[in-house]
Design an enzyme around this catalytic site. Structure first.
Site, PDB file in Angstrom:
ATOM      1  N   ALA A 185       0.857  -1.193   0.000  1.00  0.00           N
ATOM      2  CA  ALA A 185       0.000   0.000   0.000  1.00  0.00           C
ATOM      3  C   ALA A 185       0.887   1.234   0.000  1.00  0.00           C
ATOM      4  O   ALA A 185       2.080   1.156   0.294  1.00  0.00           O
ATOM      5  CB  ALA A 185      -0.860   0.035   1.268  1.00  0.00           C
ATOM      6  N   SER A 224       1.540   3.597   2.465  1.00  0.00           N
ATOM      7  CA  SER A 224       1.240   3.335   3.876  1.00  0.00           C
ATOM      8  C   SER A 224       1.470   4.520   4.816  1.00  0.00           C
ATOM      9  O   SER A 224       1.256   4.388   6.014  1.00  0.00           O
ATOM     10  CB  SER A 224       2.109   2.157   4.353  1.00  0.00           C
ATOM     11  OG  SER A 224       3.479   2.546   4.315  1.00  0.00           O
ATOM     12  N   SER A 246      -6.359  -0.913   9.030  1.00  0.00           N
ATOM     13  CA  SER A 246      -5.617  -0.031   9.948  1.00  0.00           C
ATOM     14  C   SER A 246      -6.520   0.643  10.977  1.00  0.00           C
ATOM     15  O   SER A 246      -7.665   1.001  10.679  1.00  0.00           O
ATOM     16  CB  SER A 246      -4.924   1.035   9.100  1.00  0.00           C
ATOM     17  OG  SER A 246      -4.497   2.093   9.903  1.00  0.00           O
ATOM     18  N   GLU A 269      -6.241   3.535  11.673  1.00  0.00           N
ATOM     19  CA  GLU A 269      -6.514   4.875  11.136  1.00  0.00           C
ATOM     20  C   GLU A 269      -7.967   4.997  10.667  1.00  0.00           C
ATOM     21  O   GLU A 269      -8.481   6.099  10.532  1.00  0.00           O
ATOM     22  CB  GLU A 269      -5.569   5.201   9.980  1.00  0.00           C
ATOM     23  CG  GLU A 269      -4.155   5.538  10.411  1.00  0.00           C
ATOM     24  CD  GLU A 269      -4.033   6.870  11.151  1.00  0.00           C
ATOM     25  OE1 GLU A 269      -4.701   7.838  10.768  1.00  0.00           O
ATOM     26  OE2 GLU A 269      -3.273   6.921  12.129  1.00  0.00           O
ATOM     27  N   TYR A 317      -5.585   8.576   3.560  1.00  0.00           N
ATOM     28  CA  TYR A 317      -5.122   7.206   3.856  1.00  0.00           C
ATOM     29  C   TYR A 317      -6.207   6.437   4.616  1.00  0.00           C
ATOM     30  O   TYR A 317      -6.540   5.303   4.262  1.00  0.00           O
ATOM     31  CB  TYR A 317      -3.827   7.268   4.671  1.00  0.00           C
ATOM     32  CG  TYR A 317      -3.381   5.923   5.224  1.00  0.00           C
ATOM     33  CD1 TYR A 317      -2.624   5.044   4.457  1.00  0.00           C
ATOM     34  CD2 TYR A 317      -3.712   5.546   6.530  1.00  0.00           C
ATOM     35  CE1 TYR A 317      -2.202   3.821   4.973  1.00  0.00           C
ATOM     36  CE2 TYR A 317      -3.302   4.316   7.055  1.00  0.00           C
ATOM     37  CZ  TYR A 317      -2.549   3.462   6.269  1.00  0.00           C
ATOM     38  OH  TYR A 317      -2.147   2.253   6.790  1.00  0.00           O
ATOM     39  N   ASN A 373      -0.891   0.875  15.325  1.00  0.00           N
ATOM     40  CA  ASN A 373       0.494   1.164  14.910  1.00  0.00           C
ATOM     41  C   ASN A 373       1.454   0.096  15.428  1.00  0.00           C
ATOM     42  O   ASN A 373       1.436  -0.241  16.606  1.00  0.00           O
ATOM     43  CB  ASN A 373       0.958   2.507  15.478  1.00  0.00           C
ATOM     44  CG  ASN A 373       0.148   3.671  14.960  1.00  0.00           C
ATOM     45  OD1 ASN A 373      -1.077   3.649  15.043  1.00  0.00           O
ATOM     46  ND2 ASN A 373       0.805   4.681  14.424  1.00  0.00           N
ATOM     47  N   GLY A 400       6.332  17.451  14.784  1.00  0.00           N
ATOM     48  CA  GLY A 400       4.978  18.026  14.717  1.00  0.00           C
ATOM     49  C   GLY A 400       4.288  17.955  16.073  1.00  0.00           C
ATOM     50  O   GLY A 400       4.853  18.335  17.095  1.00  0.00           O
TER      51      GLY A 400
HETATM   52  P1  NDP Z   1       5.661  -0.387   4.370  1.00  0.00           P
HETATM   53  O1  NDP Z   1       5.476   1.015   3.899  1.00  0.00           O
HETATM   54  O2  NDP Z   1       6.899  -0.719   5.132  1.00  0.00           O
HETATM   55  O3  NDP Z   1       5.616  -1.367   3.097  1.00  0.00           O
HETATM   56  C1  NDP Z   1       4.769  -1.118   2.015  1.00  0.00           C
HETATM   57  C2  NDP Z   1       5.045  -2.151   0.945  1.00  0.00           C
HETATM   58  O4  NDP Z   1       4.132  -1.940  -0.146  1.00  0.00           O
HETATM   59  C3  NDP Z   1       6.457  -2.112   0.355  1.00  0.00           C
HETATM   60  O5  NDP Z   1       6.920  -3.434   0.173  1.00  0.00           O
HETATM   61  C4  NDP Z   1       6.233  -1.458  -1.009  1.00  0.00           C
HETATM   62  O6  NDP Z   1       7.184  -1.846  -1.975  1.00  0.00           O
HETATM   63  C5  NDP Z   1       4.873  -2.043  -1.362  1.00  0.00           C
HETATM   64  N1  NDP Z   1       4.173  -1.302  -2.417  1.00  0.00           N
HETATM   65  C6  NDP Z   1       3.783  -0.014  -2.388  1.00  0.00           C
HETATM   66  N2  NDP Z   1       3.177   0.312  -3.527  1.00  0.00           N
HETATM   67  C7  NDP Z   1       3.182  -0.795  -4.304  1.00  0.00           C
HETATM   68  C8  NDP Z   1       2.703  -1.086  -5.606  1.00  0.00           C
HETATM   69  N3  NDP Z   1       2.105  -0.159  -6.349  1.00  0.00           N
HETATM   70  N4  NDP Z   1       2.864  -2.356  -6.084  1.00  0.00           N
HETATM   71  C9  NDP Z   1       3.474  -3.302  -5.341  1.00  0.00           C
HETATM   72  N5  NDP Z   1       3.967  -3.073  -4.117  1.00  0.00           N
HETATM   73  C10 NDP Z   1       3.812  -1.835  -3.608  1.00  0.00           C
HETATM   74  O7  NDP Z   1       4.350  -0.755   5.206  1.00  0.00           O
HETATM   75  P2  NDP Z   1       4.210  -1.689   6.522  1.00  0.00           P
HETATM   76  O8  NDP Z   1       4.962  -2.939   6.328  1.00  0.00           O
HETATM   77  O9  NDP Z   1       4.419  -0.851   7.723  1.00  0.00           O
HETATM   78  O10 NDP Z   1       2.640  -1.990   6.499  1.00  0.00           O
HETATM   79  C11 NDP Z   1       2.113  -3.100   5.774  1.00  0.00           C
HETATM   80  C12 NDP Z   1       0.646  -2.854   5.513  1.00  0.00           C
HETATM   81  O11 NDP Z   1      -0.062  -2.705   6.749  1.00  0.00           O
HETATM   82  C13 NDP Z   1       0.345  -1.578   4.716  1.00  0.00           C
HETATM   83  O12 NDP Z   1      -0.771  -1.826   3.901  1.00  0.00           O
HETATM   84  C14 NDP Z   1      -0.014  -0.556   5.798  1.00  0.00           C
HETATM   85  O13 NDP Z   1      -0.823   0.474   5.290  1.00  0.00           O
HETATM   86  C15 NDP Z   1      -0.747  -1.468   6.785  1.00  0.00           C
HETATM   87  N6  NDP Z   1      -0.743  -1.032   8.155  1.00  0.00           N
HETATM   88  C16 NDP Z   1       0.453  -0.755   8.773  1.00  0.00           C
HETATM   89  C17 NDP Z   1       0.459  -0.372  10.093  1.00  0.00           C
HETATM   90  C18 NDP Z   1       1.746  -0.092  10.799  1.00  0.00           C
HETATM   91  O14 NDP Z   1       1.695   0.449  11.909  1.00  0.00           O
HETATM   92  N7  NDP Z   1       2.888  -0.475  10.253  1.00  0.00           N
HETATM   93  C19 NDP Z   1      -0.786  -0.236  10.869  1.00  0.00           C
HETATM   94  C20 NDP Z   1      -1.964  -0.683  10.149  1.00  0.00           C
HETATM   95  C21 NDP Z   1      -1.937  -1.037   8.838  1.00  0.00           C
HETATM   96  P3  NDP Z   1       8.560  -1.034  -2.213  1.00  0.00           P
HETATM   97  O15 NDP Z   1       9.559  -1.669  -1.274  1.00  0.00           O
HETATM   98  O16 NDP Z   1       8.852  -1.288  -3.634  1.00  0.00           O
HETATM   99  O17 NDP Z   1       8.307   0.390  -1.868  1.00  0.00           O
HETATM  100  P1  GDP Z   2       0.307   7.243  11.891  1.00  0.00           P
HETATM  101  O1  GDP Z   2      -0.356   7.049  13.208  1.00  0.00           O
HETATM  102  O2  GDP Z   2       0.085   6.112  10.944  1.00  0.00           O
HETATM  103  O3  GDP Z   2       0.046   8.564  11.275  1.00  0.00           O
HETATM  104  O4  GDP Z   2       1.897   7.112  12.206  1.00  0.00           O
HETATM  105  P2  GDP Z   2       3.066   8.202  12.299  1.00  0.00           P
HETATM  106  O5  GDP Z   2       4.193   7.515  12.968  1.00  0.00           O
HETATM  107  O6  GDP Z   2       3.346   8.830  10.982  1.00  0.00           O
HETATM  108  O7  GDP Z   2       2.484   9.347  13.252  1.00  0.00           O
HETATM  109  C1  GDP Z   2       2.045   9.088  14.569  1.00  0.00           C
HETATM  110  C2  GDP Z   2       1.684  10.397  15.268  1.00  0.00           C
HETATM  111  O8  GDP Z   2       2.873  11.157  15.488  1.00  0.00           O
HETATM  112  C3  GDP Z   2       0.738  11.308  14.485  1.00  0.00           C
HETATM  113  O9  GDP Z   2      -0.229  11.803  15.372  1.00  0.00           O
HETATM  114  C4  GDP Z   2       1.630  12.443  14.009  1.00  0.00           C
HETATM  115  O10 GDP Z   2       0.962  13.700  13.852  1.00  0.00           O
HETATM  116  C5  GDP Z   2       2.596  12.514  15.180  1.00  0.00           C
HETATM  117  N1  GDP Z   2       3.856  13.209  14.839  1.00  0.00           N
HETATM  118  C6  GDP Z   2       4.382  14.272  15.499  1.00  0.00           C
HETATM  119  N2  GDP Z   2       5.510  14.677  14.909  1.00  0.00           N
HETATM  120  C7  GDP Z   2       5.713  13.853  13.849  1.00  0.00           C
HETATM  121  C8  GDP Z   2       6.732  13.783  12.847  1.00  0.00           C
HETATM  122  O11 GDP Z   2       7.663  14.559  12.814  1.00  0.00           O
HETATM  123  N3  GDP Z   2       6.608  12.781  11.909  1.00  0.00           N
HETATM  124  C9  GDP Z   2       5.561  11.887  11.942  1.00  0.00           C
HETATM  125  N4  GDP Z   2       5.500  10.910  11.022  1.00  0.00           N
HETATM  126  N5  GDP Z   2       4.579  11.951  12.863  1.00  0.00           N
HETATM  127  C10 GDP Z   2       4.653  12.932  13.806  1.00  0.00           C
END
Ligand code: NDP
Ligand code: GDP
Length: 329
Positions: free
Chosen positions: A80, A82, A123, A125, A147, A176, A209
């Site tokens: 995604a 993400s 998520s 979110e 998102y 998260n 932020g």
């Molecule tokens: P990452 O951003 O680390 O990984 C995203 C992955 O998606 C990468 O492998 C990226 O590939 C791939 N990707 C993006 N666009 C495309 C595309 N067009 N075609 C094929 N592959 C693509 O995310 P996370 O591992 O943290 O999260 C995994 C999933 O869980 C995501 O969907 C995220 O939104 C969801 N999620 C994550 C949370 C979190 O806290 N981590 C919480 C809740 C949900 P590349 O390496 O090429 O960029």
């Molecule tokens: P999210 O919960 O998926 O948006 O995960 P993030 O790690 O990007 O952000 C978590 C929280 O941290 C959000 O409420 C942001 O507004 C807050 N935040 C504060 N300062 C920052 C910053 O410098 N970068 C990011 N990414 N988030 C920040």
């Protein structure tokens, strides 16, 4: 031997999930998209054990081909756009990759392997401007970013394919989750990387932020186990995965900086660039259902997680610094 197809395998969760499935004896197929510089950082150590398939979430033909080649028992759709903050400047790309692409993946499975079990990475979110606390599976959604809106579409289309086509499709509503493999733009990793650079004298401040927002932060390595457990059940369902504890961004800063003997207040600069057009003030999950029905449990708590991330960033930043010094000499 069970076969699994993972989209997003090069990301944080994909890499931990691939490790988990390989340790269970699965044949793991990973979708890899074409990028100018392939990103194998998270999977370097298992790269040769993954069966790579080229494809892109936006290209249904490539996804159909990926399902044909992998012939999977289980499909984990983790790919995604993400990052919440990037979803305002790129709302359409986010809609295409985080929302509509879920239908592409579901269609590929429905057409080629309708009996495969399907996991969708939903998520917390989606709860956004929360209407109750803590949030559980029955809590109404109120997304606050492009998102969050896109993930809500992905969630409901997954539920809809389960109800329309009787597919084994699950939506994991994950709060998260972080790790040393988290992208550097997310707040936890930005902080632990910043702590390492400041401690090592490479940086003098950290621009941030909103320090008041509250998040329920867990360890990604624990959360991928929940994904797998969801697909081992007799019936498909949706589950909240969380720690049930929340901490503010300020507490995150305190925990990370004090671990290396620094006072965060001396280094933080508030910068409007990192304040979002609409904020999710608090997220706190109730994962009773996952604990009771999946037998899922948490192993790493907030403090252990932050310390683990600081330790890894200290190591990485030190070795990068040594490398650049060597290159210069
Ligand atoms: P990452 O951003 O680390 O990984 C995203 C992955 O998606 C990468 O492998 C990226 O590939 C791939 N990707 C993006 N666009 C495309 C595309 N067009 N075609 C094929 N592959 C693509 O995310 P996370 O591992 O943290 O999260 C995994 C999933 O869980 C995501 O969907 C995220 O939104 C969801 N999620 C994550 C949370 C979190 O806290 N981590 C919480 C809740 C949900 P590349 O390496 O090429 O960029
Ligand atoms: P999210 O919960 O998926 O948006 O995960 P993030 O790690 O990007 O952000 C978590 C929280 O941290 C959000 O409420 C942001 O507004 C807050 N935040 C504060 N300062 C920052 C910053 O410098 N970068 C990011 N990414 N988030 C920040």
């Amino acid at each position: 031997m069970k076969r699994a197809l993972i989209t997003g395998v090069t990301g944080q969760d994909g890499s931990y999930l691939a490790e988990l499935l390989l340790s269970k004896g699965y044949k793991v197929y990973g979708l890899r998209r074409r990028t100018s510089t392939p990103n194998y950082e998270n999977v370097e150590h298992i790269k040769d054990q993954i069966q790579w398939i080229s494809g892109d979430l936006g290209d249904l033909a490539s996804l159909i081909e990926a399902v044909r080649i992998s012939d999977p028992d289980e499909v984990y759709n983790l790919a995604a756009q993400s990052f919440v903050a990037a979803s305002w400047p790129q709302p359409i790309a986010t809609g295409q990759m985080t929302a509509l692409a879920v239908t592409n993946m579901l269609e590929a499975v429905r057409i080629m392997k309708p009996l495969a079990k399907f996991y969708q990475a939903s998520s917390s979110e989606m709860f956004g401007k929360v209407v109750e606390t803590p949030q559980k599976e029955s809590t109404p959604f109120y997304p606050r970013s492009p998102y969050g809106v896109a993930k809500l579409y992905g969630h409901w289309i997954t539920v809809n394919y389960r109800e329309s086509f009787n597919m084994f499709a699950c939506s994991g509503i994950l709060f998260n989750h972080e790790s040393p493999r988290r992208g550097l733009e997310f707040v936890t990793r930005k902080v632990t990387d910043g702590v390492a650079r400041i401690k090592l004298g490479l940086q003098s401040e950290l621009r941030m932020g909103n320090l008041d927002s509250l998040r329920d932060w867990g360890f990604a390595g624990d959360y991928v186990k929940a994904m797998w457990l969801m697909l081992q059940q007799n019936e498909p369902d949706d589950y909240v995965i969380s720690t049930g504890e929340m901490h503010s961004v300020a507490e995150l800063l305190e925990t990370a900086f004090s671990y290396v003997g620094l006072n965060y207040k001396e280094y933080i600069v508030l910068d409007p660039e990192f304040v979002r057009p609409a904020e999710v003030d608090l997220l706190l999950g109730d994962c009773t259902k996952a604990k009771e029905q999946l037998g899922w449990k948490l192993e790493v708590d907030f403090k252990q997680l932050v310390h683990m991330m600081v330790d890894e960033d200290m190591k990485r930043v030190k070795s990068e610094t040594r490398y650049y010094e060597l290159m210069r000499s």
